[in-house]
Scaffold this motif. Structure first.
Motif, PDB file in Angstrom:
ATOM      1  N   ARG A  58       0.893  -0.974  -0.045  1.00 22.72           N
ATOM      2  CA  ARG A  58      -0.009   0.031   0.006  1.00 22.72           C
ATOM      3  C   ARG A  58       1.001   1.340  -0.081  1.00 22.72           C
ATOM      4  N   HIS A  62       0.659   4.162  -3.017  1.00 18.95           N
ATOM      5  CA  HIS A  62       0.272   5.617  -2.570  1.00 18.95           C
ATOM      6  C   HIS A  62       1.452   6.387  -3.183  1.00 18.95           C
ATOM      7  N   TRP A  63       2.778   6.086  -2.884  1.00 21.01           N
ATOM      8  CA  TRP A  63       3.846   6.917  -3.286  1.00 21.01           C
ATOM      9  C   TRP A  63       4.110   6.784  -4.762  1.00 21.01           C
ATOM     10  N   HIS A  66       1.638   9.384  -5.957  1.00 19.75           N
ATOM     11  CA  HIS A  66       2.311  10.914  -5.887  1.00 19.75           C
ATOM     12  C   HIS A  66       3.152  11.144  -6.776  1.00 19.75           C
ATOM     13  N   ARG A 109      -3.408   6.302 -11.130  1.00 22.78           N
ATOM     14  CA  ARG A 109      -3.580   4.836 -11.020  1.00 22.78           C
ATOM     15  C   ARG A 109      -3.658   4.031 -12.450  1.00 22.78           C
TER      16      ARG A 109
END
Length: 117
Positions: A58, A62-63, A66, A109
């Motif tokens: 996760r 997430h990064w 980013h 994504r």
């Protein structure tokens, strides 16, 4: 008015490894490094306590998003502007801004899933 050529990213999208993502964050959003480190520590602790790699997966997901967003200055600037609206706007402005933030995240994504490293 026609759109110009697509914006070139500041850096290539790195592989979703802690080292590569840390280097990318340091280059494009150095102010985010403390959050990166704090969240990495939390994910590592959760993974160790649960004997499960899901927290680290996760974290890297997430990064990676980013970096995907912030390596494109125009997208990054739009996201910052929308986040400001979410914090200060009226209910209708917040709803529209939040929907656009969601679209930016979804597009990032999708781009990552089209081009896995």
């Amino acid at each position: 008015m026609t759109a110009g050529p697509p914006e070139q990213p500041l850096i290539p999208q790195p592989p979703p490894t802690v080292t590569a993502l840390r280097q990318a964050v340091a280059q494009i959003t150095p102010a985010a490094l403390p959050a990166f480190t704090r969240e990495l520590d939390q994910a590592a602790d959760q993974a160790r306590l649960g004997s499960d790699l899901a927290p680290l997966r996760r974290f890297t997901a997430h990064w990676a998003v980013h970096v995907q967003i912030h390596r494109r200055p125009a997208v990054s600037a739009r996201l910052r502007a929308l986040e400001e609206v979410v914090e200060t706007g009226d209910a209708e402005e917040v709803r529209r801004a939040a929907a656009e933030v969601g679209r930016i995240l979804d597009e990032a994504r999708a781009a990552l899933s089209r081009n896995p490293r």
